[in-house]
Write a protein that holds these residues in place. Sequence first.
Motif: not given
Length: 410
Positions: A250-251, A301-303, A306-307
């Motif tokens: 989730s984001y 990559a997930a960070e 998220a941004r």
Amino acid sequence: MHRPMEGVRVLEVAQFTFVPAAGAVLADWGADVIKVEHAERGDAQRGLVRLLGLDVRNPGTSFFPIMEGPNRGKRSVGLALEKPEARAVLEELVRSSDVFLTNLLPGPRSRLGVDVEDIRAINPDIIYVRGSGFGARGPEADKGGYDSTAFWARGGSAAGVTPPTSDRMMRMPAGAYGDSMGGMTIAGGISAALYKRAVTGEPSVVDVSLLGVGAWATQFSVNLALMSDGPLPVQDHPKHGSPTNPLIGSYRTADGRWLEFSMLQPGVYWPEFCTVVGREDLIGDERFDGTEKIMANAREAAEIVARIIEKRTLAEWVETFKDMKAQWSVVQNAWEVGQDASLRANGMIAPVVDADGTDRELVASPVQFDESPVELTRAPQFAEHTDEVLRELGYTDERLIELKLAGAIT
């Protein structure tokens, strides 16, 4: 359209949601479901006014969703099973039924004379169905249970969704959450039992427990634990994405809403995702240019993902992702689920007219036949059909009055 359960009569001696929900599904499918309620108290669920902190009544109307959902399409008979005068009525109902459906515990079933042997003595061909908290055998066969205890807590769901560092256990996401799944499961079991009886002539005893449904719902984790011969290791889930895939999880959007990604093949979907969000530079980034590198650098990559997601609103992302092949979804609240375009296109939010003549809507049971949405009728008022059903059995008005004076019927 001929509904598949037309011609089947179900006699339901049950209350709350778990087992009555099965009767509602069968009624959706065309069965004649006669709900026996205590002649004075009725279904105990009629007395609930608050659940999960919410007011579940609709002041000024008869519409009561907590009863409508698991009882739509039925007929209600008020019958005091503990009174000798009611026994003949019960026996007539049993003789005319294909299925006897109950969630009474063993003690009350025995005292009221509605256990398997009692009912089969009246109608040897009847399918006898028990819904229980913890199963018909074993040390807890006499113990009652609700979905919060037997399904959610004991069945593994609560532990599965509660982070190990949490100072409180996560609650069920909706009232009657496990009950509704359990009711559908019972309806499926009854369907199989009816088929078996039609083929072999032999009636079945069908058992479904909330604990069993809970374990089935969490079977992936339970099966892994059984294979490992012990508890599963505590997972250190990252805030964003998964340990090996930034496109799962989730984001949060700019307006505080959530998107859920489920792109199981990161190497396949990473280029498309980066292109759609306007970050083509990430496709050739040496950290992410290939499946193995994406998996190895998933947290980084997930960070980045998220941004990216937090810079636009939910509505903007819905528009941006509308043609993307990758799998994703908006995280919807209860109101949005009720307005969901696909649910409505498939007739899964169904109209119903309440006892006051007001147009309402309810969630339909999820199985359709012959590409036709179900047609719902409202749940009965307490003991609304007592006279009607007993007259069908041949009772005269004089006899009805006698039974009412004796307190045997409502």
